[in-house]
Every structure is written in structure tokens, then in C-alpha cells.
Design a protein around this motif. Structure first.
Motif, PDB file in Angstrom:
ATOM      1  N   ASN B 224      38.159  47.281  56.702  1.00 58.73           N
ATOM      2  CA  ASN B 224      37.882  46.505  57.907  1.00 58.73           C
ATOM      3  C   ASN B 224      38.779  46.943  59.057  1.00 58.73           C
ATOM      4  OD1 ASN B 224      37.095  44.546  59.719  1.00 58.73           O
ATOM      5  ND2 ASN B 224      36.860  43.019  58.139  1.00 58.73           N
ATOM      6  N   TYR B 225      39.997  47.349  58.752  1.00 56.63           N
ATOM      7  CA  TYR B 225      40.888  47.852  59.787  1.00 56.63           C
ATOM      8  C   TYR B 225      40.655  49.333  60.061  1.00 56.63           C
ATOM      9  CZ  TYR B 225      43.896  43.849  60.644  1.00 56.63           C
ATOM     10  OH  TYR B 225      44.387  42.649  61.056  1.00 56.63           O
ATOM     11  N   LYS B 343      37.677  61.456  74.223  1.00 48.23           N
ATOM     12  CA  LYS B 343      38.402  60.317  73.658  1.00 48.23           C
ATOM     13  C   LYS B 343      38.859  60.719  72.271  1.00 48.23           C
ATOM     14  CE  LYS B 343      39.008  56.131  71.744  1.00 48.23           C
ATOM     15  NZ  LYS B 343      39.791  54.973  72.000  1.00 48.23           N
ATOM     16  N   ARG B 345      40.298  59.592  68.711  1.00 51.62           N
ATOM     17  CA  ARG B 345      40.537  58.457  67.836  1.00 51.62           C
ATOM     18  C   ARG B 345      41.816  58.795  67.079  1.00 51.62           C
ATOM     19  NH1 ARG B 345      40.623  57.073  62.494  1.00 51.62           N
ATOM     20  NH2 ARG B 345      39.514  55.216  61.884  1.00 51.62           N
TER      21      ARG B 345
ATOM     22  N   LEU C  56      34.272  50.835  61.569  1.00 49.43           N
ATOM     23  CA  LEU C  56      34.145  51.200  62.981  1.00 49.43           C
ATOM     24  C   LEU C  56      35.029  52.416  63.225  1.00 49.43           C
ATOM     25  CD1 LEU C  56      33.185  50.387  65.904  1.00 49.43           C
ATOM     26  CD2 LEU C  56      35.385  49.299  66.102  1.00 49.43           C
ATOM     27  N   LEU C  57      34.367  53.561  63.432  1.00 49.14           N
ATOM     28  CA  LEU C  57      35.154  54.783  63.603  1.00 49.14           C
ATOM     29  C   LEU C  57      35.925  54.754  64.903  1.00 49.14           C
ATOM     30  CD1 LEU C  57      32.688  57.581  62.582  1.00 49.14           C
ATOM     31  CD2 LEU C  57      34.844  57.078  61.522  1.00 49.14           C
ATOM     32  N   CYS C  58      35.199  54.439  65.963  1.00 48.56           N
ATOM     33  CA  CYS C  58      35.795  54.633  67.272  1.00 48.56           C
ATOM     34  C   CYS C  58      35.071  53.775  68.281  1.00 48.56           C
ATOM     35  CB  CYS C  58      35.661  56.109  67.651  1.00 48.56           C
ATOM     36  SG  CYS C  58      36.509  56.536  69.137  1.00 48.56           S
ATOM     37  N   LEU C  59      35.813  53.277  69.221  1.00 46.98           N
ATOM     38  CA  LEU C  59      35.204  52.514  70.304  1.00 46.98           C
ATOM     39  C   LEU C  59      35.755  53.098  71.594  1.00 46.98           C
ATOM     40  CD1 LEU C  59      35.123  48.627  70.381  1.00 46.98           C
ATOM     41  CD2 LEU C  59      35.136  49.994  72.412  1.00 46.98           C
ATOM     42  N   SER C  60      34.899  53.671  72.409  1.00 46.45           N
ATOM     43  CA  SER C  60      35.415  54.315  73.609  1.00 46.45           C
ATOM     44  C   SER C  60      34.788  53.713  74.846  1.00 46.45           C
ATOM     45  CB  SER C  60      35.135  55.818  73.586  1.00 46.45           C
ATOM     46  OG  SER C  60      34.578  56.216  72.383  1.00 46.45           O
ATOM     47  N   GLY C  61      35.530  53.747  75.905  1.00 51.00           N
ATOM     48  CA  GLY C  61      34.992  53.368  77.194  1.00 51.00           C
ATOM     49  C   GLY C  61      34.649  54.619  77.972  1.00 51.00           C
ATOM     50  N   VAL C  71      31.041  52.688  73.968  1.00 51.44           N
ATOM     51  CA  VAL C  71      30.357  53.445  72.924  1.00 51.44           C
ATOM     52  C   VAL C  71      30.979  53.098  71.582  1.00 51.44           C
ATOM     53  CG1 VAL C  71      29.621  55.720  72.194  1.00 51.44           C
ATOM     54  CG2 VAL C  71      30.094  55.293  74.581  1.00 51.44           C
ATOM     55  N   HIS C  73      31.044  54.013  67.588  1.00 53.53           N
ATOM     56  CA  HIS C  73      30.680  54.931  66.511  1.00 53.53           C
ATOM     57  C   HIS C  73      30.878  54.206  65.189  1.00 53.53           C
ATOM     58  CE1 HIS C  73      31.294  57.870  69.728  1.00 53.53           C
ATOM     59  NE2 HIS C  73      30.427  58.600  69.076  1.00 53.53           N
ATOM     60  N   LYS C  86      25.437  52.389  72.244  1.00 48.40           N
ATOM     61  CA  LYS C  86      25.991  52.442  73.594  1.00 48.40           C
ATOM     62  C   LYS C  86      25.524  51.231  74.358  1.00 48.40           C
ATOM     63  CE  LYS C  86      26.443  57.173  74.946  1.00 48.40           C
ATOM     64  NZ  LYS C  86      25.859  58.297  75.640  1.00 48.40           N
ATOM     65  N   SER C 105      39.483  46.501  63.376  1.00 47.33           N
ATOM     66  CA  SER C 105      39.990  47.698  64.034  1.00 47.33           C
ATOM     67  C   SER C 105      39.591  47.742  65.498  1.00 47.33           C
ATOM     68  CB  SER C 105      39.487  48.947  63.321  1.00 47.33           C
ATOM     69  OG  SER C 105      38.088  48.955  63.296  1.00 47.33           O
ATOM     70  N   TRP C 108      42.499  46.817  68.819  1.00 49.84           N
ATOM     71  CA  TRP C 108      43.289  47.725  69.654  1.00 49.84           C
ATOM     72  C   TRP C 108      42.418  48.655  70.472  1.00 49.84           C
ATOM     73  CZ3 TRP C 108      48.524  49.664  67.327  1.00 49.84           C
ATOM     74  CH2 TRP C 108      49.317  48.547  67.054  1.00 49.84           C
ATOM     75  N   HIS C 109      41.280  49.044  69.893  1.00 50.10           N
ATOM     76  CA  HIS C 109      40.384  49.917  70.659  1.00 50.10           C
ATOM     77  C   HIS C 109      39.902  49.211  71.918  1.00 50.10           C
ATOM     78  CE1 HIS C 109      40.008  53.423  68.181  1.00 50.10           C
ATOM     79  NE2 HIS C 109      39.711  52.724  67.102  1.00 50.10           N
ATOM     80  N   GLU C 112      42.554  49.067  74.439  1.00 47.66           N
ATOM     81  CA  GLU C 112      42.738  50.361  75.085  1.00 47.66           C
ATOM     82  C   GLU C 112      41.654  50.602  76.133  1.00 47.66           C
ATOM     83  OE1 GLU C 112      42.931  53.821  72.497  1.00 47.66           O
ATOM     84  OE2 GLU C 112      42.349  54.992  74.243  1.00 47.66           O
TER      85      GLU C 112
END
Ligand code: SF4
Lengths: 178, 383, 158
Positions: B224-225, B343, B345, C56-61, C71, C73, C86, C105, C108-109, C112
Motif C-alpha cells: 500500500n505504501y 518526473k 519516482r 501506485l507507481l507514480c503520481l505526477s503533476g 497523472v 501510474h 490522467k 503512497s 507524499w506524491h 510534491e
């Protein structure tokens, strides 16, 4: 080792070394510098390698201290960001005189690779604290660290403590009279 | 002097206030410039609030202002102990956008370099973890070995730490003629040292007492993290991108994925995360041996490329298994020679976010160990 | 599951909230959804059998000029499939529901993305700056960002 050989027969050689008090004091100061253990970025990894057995930084008489109050000099190893800058200034102010600063790596010297677009990078640590020795490189090789250390030792050895103090007193007199 | 009075204390009646303690950003055991705000009840940690950003060097802004090849040096500086591994997903992403395939020899050199760097990174991780637990000798042993690995990198790329070695479509230079022998010699040395460290540190009673059952991270929380790398595998999840989604040529090698099994404590404790790193070094050695045996001697190390690299419009997300976990790059191209947005990760960034969750209820001294077992690099947390 | 199947299924469930599927082989395809439906869609994506995106791999602005975009991923440990979601919001009202309660997760994304791009994630429990100092002004990764001349009496440009 001329001097050490003579120690075996102290009376023949006289057993006396002549020198000024200042020389001896500086000799001692230069060879037992304690530094503030302070890693900031990539350069700090090279600094860790420098502390390990291969390069053996401690043969210069340096001991890492975790608190600024016991440190003679501070090594700024890496990128100084604006968020960090105020803390560095505070650490520097906590150190006891006489104190020195070695700025290691292009980032600490002038902003390094981040000089142009780094909105959050301080372009050179000398904007907030005085720097005595600059070590260039990105990252500097451990040999360059050693060179910087030797430069600092040389600087300390040549320092004039008493004359400087006298001069300071004179300066303050002038200020007072003015 | 009067008669001594014995003071009877009922300890349950003593009220102690919660204390807030500041750790860092200048602190020897925060592995850089991390700042932790810790709330303590006596010695027990009740809350941890990490404050990060003390090394925010604007990587993403730089990536927007630079051309595609120029971004690589900045990527080196993200996670500065694993530069080779950092470069790999980025160059793979740009190569995929451009639709080029790199020569066979390049793939092998990349894999060997990445695995060597994985060993070097894990050596630092275990060494500093030992330091946190109060063992100084492993640090000296590992750094001695690490110098040999760095010597190979230096011969190949010219730099000790930040290499700029993987270029888009190839490598910046070919390896030196004695590369294979040097690498095999290192593998031998790494195995020898690891054996010594296992006796000296890993199965040391004191070390086990300090790290077993400390900072337990259950598998579902880890997922989850979005934890990855040894932090995830230490919790018993068998997930490694090199096996689960093979990139580059990792599907050609035979290796295992070590996971935490709770040998001396509970699955997912600090000791497990650490032992995963130790065992991964051995697996990296196996990969290196196979790669050296298969690697072709002849061949070019740079594919023909247009002068200006202009990937087509679109976006791509590429990830690869870093020593610290899963490093991803999300690249948006607008058709020019500069990326619209990159970006990153950051692996450590994501892994660190689990710290407040797993450090509650332990002693303050254990907090430092838990932090050490997550193995963060602040350059990647803050970017 | 391929991204087309995911798109079809989501379209069935959510209809108008799912705007389109942008395909761009060999690069990544993405599903564009309305910002108001982000929380529900993400919840479905995590919990519905068949999807089960638990990672959740990644969350980008992103700064798209006129608009901002978030976005996501996603990855599923169980089925080993991926999805890119998106959502596009206008720059003057950049509000996106937070998915922090779905994937921890994201916490923090999202902070950011708020810090650097300026997307406001609604219902986030602690949406403050994360990388820049707490008293920093502006969102540095916006295309029209100008770096300040001074910060706390320290000169910023070279
Ligand atoms: S000078 Fe180079 S190696 Fe040193 S901190 Fe700056 S970027 Fe890193």
C-alpha cells in the motif's frame, strides 16, 4: 628524521629546540584539527571513502565530531540549498574561535552543475560563511580532499596569532578614537 | 543528618509529558540531511514526522531546460551511490521512444556495470547499517572492497562516483582490455568479504538482538505504501523487476530473488531487510559471472544516432530495479530536443514515506536502526 | 488486462466521466477522466476483481500551459498489468480529489505535486509543501515560474 635521531643523545645535541611560542602552538593546532562531521550530498560519499581505510583521513590528526562546539573546522561537502543554508550559518556561529571552513566540491564553491536553473540552490557557500580553502571537483577525488587538508594545515601553521591579536587591538583603538 | 527516608514511588502515577525532539538535519545517523521531528513518551517513539527537502536540487527543472543527453549527468546526481543503475531506466526510456536497439555488447556491459554498482550500493547500505548498530569494522571492510569496484568504473568511464557512462544508444566509451579479468577478481573478493561479514556482523548475537523484531513491516502495508526493493522483499514479497518484468537482457540469466523469511525474528523486520541485501550481492555475483561468460568481445559500443535527439510526441514511463528498489522515469516529450517534463519516482522518496508507520512504539535508538534498514539516499528523496 | 479492456469496463461503469483513451504506440496509452470522478474511479480500480491495482507507481503533476494535469501510474501486483490515468484541470481552479486514502503512497506524491506544480488535492489530510521551504512562494515547475531574487536575504540567482 634528523630531529628524532638526535633525541637518542639529547645532551650532545643540546636537547633544546629553539622556536617561537607561536610556532609551537601553531604546530600543535595544525596537527590536531577536529572537524564537524557534516555530509550534504554526493561529495559526502567521497568523504566517507576518504574516512575509510584506503585513504585514511585520520592520519592528518583529524577526528570527526558530531557537535560544532568541539570542532575546529567545518567541511561543507556538497550542495547547499536555501533550506539548509540557515542551518549551516547557525552551525558556523556555534563553533568556537579559531575556526576554519573548507568548501568541498563545485556545488559548495559556486553552485556547481546547478548554477543556472537551481532555484533552490545557494550558489556558493561563501555567500553566507567565510571560506578558507576551496577544493574543486565534482566530486573531488579523495586526493584532492587531502590536498585541501594540507593547504589548511599550512595556513594554520603560518598564522600569526599574537601579532594578529595586537593588530586587532590597535584596530579597535582606532575605531574607538575615530 | 536525619534519618534516611525511603521514598515510595508508584511509577504508574508518575505522569510524563510527551517530548518533541528534533533529529537533524545535521545529525550523523540520518544518512544525510534528513530532519525528523520525533514525539517521545519517555524513550518510546509515539510519532515521527519526516521533514525533507534539505537537498532539493531542482532536478526536474533542470531536466526541462536541458537536451536529452544533457540530462544524464543530473540523473547521476540523484542517487549518487548507484549512478549506473539510475542512468539505465532513463536511457532505456529514450531509446524506446526513438525506437533504437543497442548493440549486444552494450547490453552486457550495462548489466555488468549495474550489478557491480548494486554490490557497491549494498555494501554502503550494510556498512552504514552496521555503523548505526555500533559496529565500525564492517564499514572499513566494505569500503576497502568498494574501492576495487570503483577502480573498474574509473578505468571504464573516467570517474569514481558520477559516471555519465550510459549514453543514449550506447556507452560513452568501451571498456578496457582487462575488463573481464578485473570483474571476475572482484566477484571473488566480494564473496570472501561477505563470508567474513556474515560471521562478524550478520549472525552476531548483539546485532541480532538489536535488529530482529524491530521495525516490522507487513507485506500488505508495504504494498500500500508502494515500497520496493529490499524493503518490499524483506517483507516476504517475491517481487523483482528483473524477474517479473525483465528489461534489458535480464531474462538470459539464472538467479534467485532472496526474500525475508523471519529467520531470527518476524518476517519484515530490520534484520530481514538487511539480509536480503547481503544475499542479493551473492545473486549479483552470479549474474556477473554469467554475463562475463556470454559477453561478446568484438562490437561497437555506440549506435548511430541523429545529431539532435528528438523523440516523437508522447509520454512514457520506464522503470528498472535499482539497488534501493523500483526507479521510474516519466518522460513527456513535445517533439523537440528538450523534454517537456521528466518526473522521477525516487525510490528512497517512496520508501521513506513508510517510516512513520513502522517506527511507532519502538525505542528511540531503534528508530535510527529502522531508518538505516530502509537505506535512503537523500539525493533521491529530495531530487 | 490491456488498457483497452480497462477503458471499456470503466466506460461501462462510469459513462461520461471517462473522457477518452489516448493511444500512442509504442509509447504509453492513457485514459483521460474527469477530475470529479478521480476518487471513485481509483477506488474501483483498486478494489474491483479483475483490476486490483494495489500499487501506485507514480503520481505526477504536469503543466500543460493552459491547464494542469495529474497523472497516475498504476500497477497490479497480482495481475501484473498497468494503467495510466490522467485528469486535466484548469490552471485557475486546479482541484483534484485526493487518493491518499486509497493508496497511502499517494500522500507524499500529492504533497510534491502541490509543492512544485500547484495542484490542490482536496481532502488530503496535510497538504503542505514538502520539498521547498514552508514559506516558499510560487510553484517552481510551472512553465511561467520566475525564480525569486532573494530568499531570506540570500541572493538566489548566480
Ligand atoms: S560538486 Fe558535484 S559531486 Fe559534489 S555535491 Fe555538487 S553535484 Fe554532487
Amino acid at each position: 628524521m634528523g630531529l628524532l635521531n638526535k633525541l637518542n643523545e639529547p645532551y650532545e645535541a643540546g636537547g633544546i629546540i629553539l622556536g617561537t611560542f607561536e610556532d609551537i602552538l601553531n604546530w600543535g593546532r595544525a596537527r590536531s584539527d577536529w572537524y564537524l562531521h557534516f555530509g550534504l550530498a554526493c561529495c559526502a560519499i567521497e568523504f566517507m571513502a576518504m574516512n575509510a581505510s584506503h585513504f585514511d583521513f585520520m592520519r592528518f590528526g583529524t577526528i570527526p565530531r558530531a557537535t560544532p562546539r568541539q570542532a575546529d573546522f567545518i567541511m561543507i561537502t556538497g550542495t547547499v540549498t536555501l533550506k539548509m543554508a540557515e542551518r549551516i550559518k547557525k552551525l558556523w556561529e556555534q563553533m568556537a574561535e579559531p575556526k576554519y571552513c573548507i568548501s568541498v566540491g563545485s556545488c559548495a564553491n559556486c553552485g556547481g552543475p546547478y548554477w543556472e536553473h537551481g532555484y533552490h540552490v545557494l550558489k556558493g557557500v561563501d555567500r553566507i560563511i567565510p571560506v578558507h580553502v576551496y577544493v574543486p571537483g565534482c566530486p573531488p577525488r579523495p586526493e584532492a580532499f587531502q590536498d585541501g587538508m594540507i593547504k589548511l594545515q599550512k595556513m594554520i601553521k603560518e598564522e600569526a596569532i599574537f601579532r594578529k591579536r595586537k593588530k586587532l587591538e590597535e584596530d579597535s583603538k582606532i575605531e574607538l578614537s575615530a | 543528618m536525619g534519618e534516611k527516608k525511603r521514598i515510595e514511588l508508584d511509577y504508574s502515577k508518575i505522569e510524563s509529558d510527551r517530548m518533541r525532539l528534533n533529529v537533524g538535519p545535521q545529525h550523523p545517523s540520518t544518512h544525510g540531511v534528513l530532519r525528523l521531528e520525533v514525539e517521545l513518551d519517555g524513550e518510546i517513539v509515539t510519532e515521527v514526522v519526516p521533514h525533507i527537502g534539505y537537498l532539493h536540487r531542482c532536478f526536474e527543472k533542470h531536466a526541462e531546460k536541458m537536451t536529452y543527453p544533457q540530462v544524464i549527468p543530473y540523473i547521476d546526481r540523484m542517487d549518487y551511490v548507484t549512478s549506473m543503475n539510475n542512468e539505465l531506466p532513463y536511457v532505456m526510456a529514450v531509446e524506446k521512444m526513438l525506437g533504437i536497439k543497442v548493440p549486444e555488447k552494450v547490453e552486457y556491459i550495462r548489466v555488468i556495470m549495474c550489478e557491480l554498482n548494486r554490490i557497491a550500493s549494498h555494501q554502503i547500505a550494510v556498512a552504514t547499517f552496521g555503523l548505526d548498530a555500533g559496529a565500525f569494522t564492517p564499514f572499513l571492510y566494505f569500503f576497502r572492497d568498494r574501492e576495487y569496484i570503483l577502480a573498474i568504473f574509473e578505468k571504464a568511464s573516467g570517474a569514481r562516483l558520477l559516471f555519465n557512462y550510459f549514453w543514449i544508444g550506447g556507452l560513452s566509451a568501451d571498456v578496457h582490455p582487462t575488463f573481464k579479468e578485473d570483474v571476475l577478481a572482484i566477484v571473488k573478493q566480494v564473496r570472501k568479504t561477505n563470508k567474513e561479514i556474515e560471521d562478524l556482523l550478520i549472525y552476531n548475537k548483539i546485532f541480532i538482538e538489536r535488529t530482529a523484531n524491530v521495525g516490522i513491516l507487513p507485506a500488505d502495508v508495504a504494498i500500500n505504501y508502494a515500497c520496493s526493493g529490499p524493503v518490499l522483499r524483506g517483507s516476504g514479497v517475491k517481487f523483482d523487476l528483473r524477474k517479473n518484468e525483465p528489461y534489458s537482457i535480464y531474462d538470459r540469466f539464472d538467479f534467485d530473488i532472496p526474500v525475508g523469511m523471519g529467520e531470527v525474528g518476524t518476517v519484515g523486520d530490520s534484520w530481514d531487510r538487511n539480509i536480503v541485501r547481503m544475499r542479493e550481492m551473492e545473486q549479483s555475483c552470479r549474474i556477473i559471472e554469467q554475463a562475463v561468460a556470454q559477453m561478446p568481445d568484438e562490437g561497437d559500443v555506440q549506435e548511430k544516432l541523429p545529431k539532435r535527439i528528438k523523440p516523437p510526441k508522447g509520454d512514457i514511463y520506464m522503470r528498472a530495479e535499482n539497488p534501493k528498489g523500483d526507479l521510474g522515469f516519466y518522460i513527456v516529450s513535445n517533439g523537440t530536443d528538450k523534454p517537456e517534463r521528466v518526473k522521477a519516482r525516487g525510490t528512497s522518496f517512496v520508501n521513506l514515506s513508510v517510516l512513520p508507520e513502522i517506527s511507532k512504539g519502538y525505542m528511540f535508538a531503534d528508530l535510527i536502526l529502522i531508518l538505516g534498514s530502509i537505506d535512503i539516499v537523500l539525493g533521491e528523496v529530495d531530487r | 488486462m490491456t488498457i483497452n479492456e480497462i477503458y471499456e469496463q470503466l466506460k461501462e461503469d462510469y459513462g461520461d466521466s471517462i473522457i477518452e483513451l489516448v493511444e500512442n504506440p509504442p509509447l504509453d496509452s492513457s485514459i483521460i477522466i474527469k477530475s470529479s470522478a478521480v476518487f471513485e474511479v481509483c477506488h474501483t480500480l483498486r478494489d474491483k476483481p479483475g483490476f486490483e491495482f494495489d500499487y501506485l507507481l507514480c503520481l505526477s503533476g504536469l503543466d500543460l500551459g493552459e491547464n494542469l494535469a495529474a497523472v497516475y501510474h498504476l500497477y497490479s501486483m497480482k495481475h501484473a498489468h498497468k494503467a495510466v490515468i490522467k485528469t486535466i484541470v484548469p490552471k485557475d481552479n486546479p482541484k483534484v480529489p485526493s487518493v491518499e486514502k486509497i493508496w497511502r503512497s499517494a500522500d507524499w506524491h500529492e504533497r510534491e505535486a502541490y509543492d512544485l506544480i500547484g495542484i490542490i488535492f482536496e481532502n488530503h489530510h496535510n497538504l503542505i509543501r514538502i520539498l521547498c521551504p514552508y514559506d516558499w512562494e510560487g510553484h517552481p515547475l510551472r512553465k511561467d515560474y520566475k525564480e525569486p531574487e532573494y530568499y531570506h536575504q540570500m541572493k538566489v540567482p548566480y
